[in-house]
Every structure is written in C-alpha cells, then in structure tokens.
Design a protein around this motif. Sequence first.
Motif, PDB file in Angstrom:
ATOM      1  N   UNK A 265       0.862  -1.183   0.000  1.00 35.50           N
ATOM      2  CA  UNK A 265       0.000   0.000   0.000  1.00 35.50           C
ATOM      3  C   UNK A 265       0.903   1.240   0.000  1.00 35.50           C
ATOM      4  N   UNK A 266       0.329   2.415   0.288  1.00 42.42           N
ATOM      5  CA  UNK A 266       1.105   3.645   0.118  1.00 42.42           C
ATOM      6  C   UNK A 266       1.526   4.347   1.397  1.00 42.42           C
ATOM      7  N   UNK A 267       1.086   3.850   2.557  1.00 45.74           N
ATOM      8  CA  UNK A 267       1.476   4.478   3.816  1.00 45.74           C
ATOM      9  C   UNK A 267       1.232   3.504   4.958  1.00 45.74           C
ATOM     10  N   UNK A 268       1.789   3.838   6.110  1.00 52.26           N
ATOM     11  CA  UNK A 268       1.556   3.037   7.302  1.00 52.26           C
ATOM     12  C   UNK A 268       0.089   3.071   7.704  1.00 52.26           C
TER      13      UNK A 268
ATOM     14  N   UNK B  27      10.409   0.317   4.772  1.00 56.23           N
ATOM     15  CA  UNK B  27      10.118  -0.513   3.592  1.00 56.23           C
ATOM     16  C   UNK B  27      10.133   0.309   2.295  1.00 56.23           C
ATOM     17  N   UNK B  28       9.924   1.626   2.399  1.00 56.60           N
ATOM     18  CA  UNK B  28       9.938   2.467   1.200  1.00 56.60           C
ATOM     19  C   UNK B  28      11.203   3.284   1.044  1.00 56.60           C
ATOM     20  N   UNK B  29      12.123   3.169   2.000  1.00 61.97           N
ATOM     21  CA  UNK B  29      13.414   3.871   1.928  1.00 61.97           C
ATOM     22  C   UNK B  29      13.253   5.375   1.685  1.00 61.97           C
ATOM     23  N   UNK B  30      12.112   5.926   2.066  1.00 64.70           N
ATOM     24  CA  UNK B  30      11.875   7.349   1.861  1.00 64.70           C
ATOM     25  C   UNK B  30      10.779   7.630   0.841  1.00 64.70           C
ATOM     26  N   UNK B  31      10.369   6.594   0.123  1.00 67.60           N
ATOM     27  CA  UNK B  31       9.222   6.744  -0.781  1.00 67.60           C
ATOM     28  C   UNK B  31       7.958   6.352  -0.004  1.00 67.60           C
TER      29      UNK B  31
ATOM     30  N   UNK C 230       8.665   3.009  -8.939  1.00 71.68           N
ATOM     31  CA  UNK C 230       9.777   3.797  -8.403  1.00 71.68           C
ATOM     32  C   UNK C 230       9.909   3.545  -6.898  1.00 71.68           C
ATOM     33  N   UNK C 231       8.770   3.508  -6.221  1.00 76.37           N
ATOM     34  CA  UNK C 231       8.776   3.242  -4.781  1.00 76.37           C
ATOM     35  C   UNK C 231       9.325   1.845  -4.487  1.00 76.37           C
ATOM     36  N   UNK C 232       8.927   0.873  -5.299  1.00 73.06           N
ATOM     37  CA  UNK C 232       9.424  -0.494  -5.102  1.00 73.06           C
ATOM     38  C   UNK C 232      10.933  -0.556  -5.335  1.00 73.06           C
ATOM     39  N   UNK C 233      11.413   0.200  -6.326  1.00 71.85           N
ATOM     40  CA  UNK C 233      12.856   0.201  -6.610  1.00 71.85           C
ATOM     41  C   UNK C 233      13.624   0.707  -5.390  1.00 71.85           C
TER      42      UNK C 233
END
Length: 424
Positions: A112-115, A267-271, A303-306
Amino acid sequence: MTQSEQLFERAVKVIPGGVNSPVRAFGSVGQSPRMIASADGAHMTDEDGITYLDFVGSWGPMILGHNHPAVREAVTKACEQGLSYGAATKREVEMAELICGPVPNLEMVRMVNSGTEAVMSAIRAARGYTGRDKIIKFMGCYHGHSDALLVQAGSGVMTAGIPGSAGVPEGCTQDTLSAIYNDTESVQKLFDTFPDEIAAVIVEPVGANMGVVPPQQGFLQDLRAICTKYGTVLIFDEVITGFRLAFGGAQEYFGVDADLITYGKIIGAGMPVGAYGGKKEIMEQVAPLGPVYQAGTLSGNPVAMAAGLAQLSILKNHPKIYRSLNQMGSWFFGEIKKIAEESQIPATVNTCGSLGSLFFTNETVRNYETAKTSDTAKYTDYFRYMINHGIYLAPAQFEAMFLSAAHTRKELEDVLEFVRDYML
Ligand SMILES: *Cc1c(COP(=O)(O)O)cnc(C)c1O
C-alpha cells in the motif's frame, strides 16, 4: 528573517499550520520549522545552509542514512522506465519474495502507500477473517490517522494533548477498546467482558510514538497467548520496528509470533510505501482472492518499489548492519542514561535497538500515563539547546530518536558532550 522563517510565513497562508504532517511543526517547541533543502548520510541541510546531525531520519525510513547511493541509483534507473503503469510488475514480485521468507509468519503481503493504509487494511482483514468487530489498541500507541484508530493515540495526537480527533463519528470508534501498554491484566479484562467479539489486538511491539517504551518481559508473549486462546488476530504494527530491530523486526528480535504485520517507513526507503501481510489463511481473505476489499491506484509503484528493494536488499544481505546499529544504540543511549542519572534534572532514558528517548521525568516510563509525566517545557528547552548546536531532534517529547548506519561513533561522542553540558 531566515529563509526558513520566510518560507514558513508563506506556508501558513496556504497549508494548515504550514506543514503537511503535524509532527513536522515546531509548535510544541515554540519555533517555526527549519525548511530542509537536502540531506546526505546522517546530515540534513536547511534553506539557510545550516547543516544538522539528524536524529529523525524521516521518522525511521533512513536506516542506511540519507541519499544512499544504491537507493538513489535504483530510483533514477526506475524513473527512466516510466513512473507508474497501473499494472502488475516484476519488482512487486521481487519485493514480496524478498520479505516473505526471511520475516517470520509473513506468508503473503500486500503493498500500500502508507503506514496508515497498511494498518487500516490489516484491521479490515482481521475483521473479515474472524467475523468479529471489536479491536483492542493500547493507549499511547499510534497506528496512523484512520478513524477507528484515533483513540488515545500517540505521536502528534499525544503532543497535541487531545484524546482523539474531531471529525471522527462515535460510530467509528465504538468498537475500539483501549488497554494499557505493558499491562496484560488490562487486556485480559477486556477479553473477560467480550470473549467472542474481539477480532484483533494491535500493538506496537516497541512503543515508539509516546517516546520509546519497550515491552516489559513477557508482555508480548502474554498477548500472543491470549490471542491464541480467544481466536483473535494478533497484529504487530511494525511500521517503525520492522526491518529496524532486525530484518524480521520485533518478531525476530523478541521471538514472538504475530498473525499479521504492518509496515511503512523503512520498507519504502523514503518513498511513500506501506505493506501488510502475514498468515496465508488471513491474507487469502483479501480481494481479488477473498471478500475483504482493499485497493490502491499507485500501490506497488515501480519507483517506490525500486527504492524499497534497494534498501531492503542491503539490509538482508548484511546482517552485520543490525549488530552494529543495535550495539551503537545500546552504547549511545546507555551513555545518555548515565548522564541522566548523574543530573539534577529529572530525566529517564528508554531504549531498544537503535531507538531511544530521553524523558524529562523521574518516573519509570512504561506506558502512556507515565510518559505523560514528562516535563514538556523542559524538553522544549533541551530541544532548543541541541538544535542551536546543530543537532536535529524530534520537535516533540513523545517521539523516538532514530540512529542510522551513517551515524559515526565520533559524531555520537560529540553529541554526548552537548548532552553532558546541558544536563550537568
Ligand atoms: C508512522 C506510523 C504509522 C503511520 O504511518 P504513515 O505512513 O505516517 O501513515 C503507523 N504505525 C506506526 C507504529 C507508526 O510509527
């Protein structure tokens, strides 16, 4: 006026409170926020060109330090292939495979996109799976800003000193029961009252949103035993602890099994990435496989997954990072504890792994009530002293300090000197 102040003056006219998340406001420490222009390693630089040693790390994601070359390169490369497709991709498969193996009990995972989204969705899955409505959360734990979870929450809600939030209908929180952190008895009482109605117990396995409050010996094990006994889903909200205490998070660190686990931050390293996952039989309830609906236009964004894949691969392939981070945390926060004990100022230090907090109270901080005894005016004074010396702490008492692999022993020794100067 500084550049930061000028920008903030513009910001408050067009953004509520001048910030896009309340924890970024410096209101509780009586200042206006420093506008950050760039960051590298353990440092951030603001619009006035002032550089700080950073102990926020974007609230956790920057476990390897800011602007890590491997993450930057992965993101740059991904950008060249298009930003989003709204279709399935190879990186999503690689991400799920990377974490579903090494993390205990993580048999299936959904991005998903956020906690906030991760927790909200995990609760829905737990309710769908059990056919029950009630959930138990702990006072002082923060699980994002979804309606049902804004009950005696930590982080910005605690800093604001409000029990919940306006705009949340009573109906949305009537199935949310509150228990006391580190108090098994308070949980058992709720189960005595509602033995067949509780879908899930959700807990931060290390409280990190009321300042850092580690679980006392046996607390997480008790929750496991109770949930097993009553057929309730145990959710570890590992948005902060996941991939931080160990690659397998708090489950691995404490040796306790959860049924569902939620992620965000690292998990998103900043994304902007979150994830929830766990036991197959629960995750199989999620659409399109099962009847629990959950979706996301940009979920699993390439991009987020990368970014996440690059950071998690490094963490998975170098377990030494965890040994040295946790050792550094125990040394650094241990030293602050020694200073606090010597000081005339009421102070207590909590730590777990690379997380720690200095509370301005003489009480042992083990839950929301005891955290609340902290002198927040004193924290403000301390915060100002530190930021004036180039040390960027969370602008509120009830938040964690985050160490990263980019912090050096020398830098931390220098910080200890300032802590000594202030406290003694
Ligand atoms: C930060 C946090 C969340 C919310 O994550 P967002 O990405 O801010 O929505 C949820 N749970 C915990 C434990 C957190 O620390």
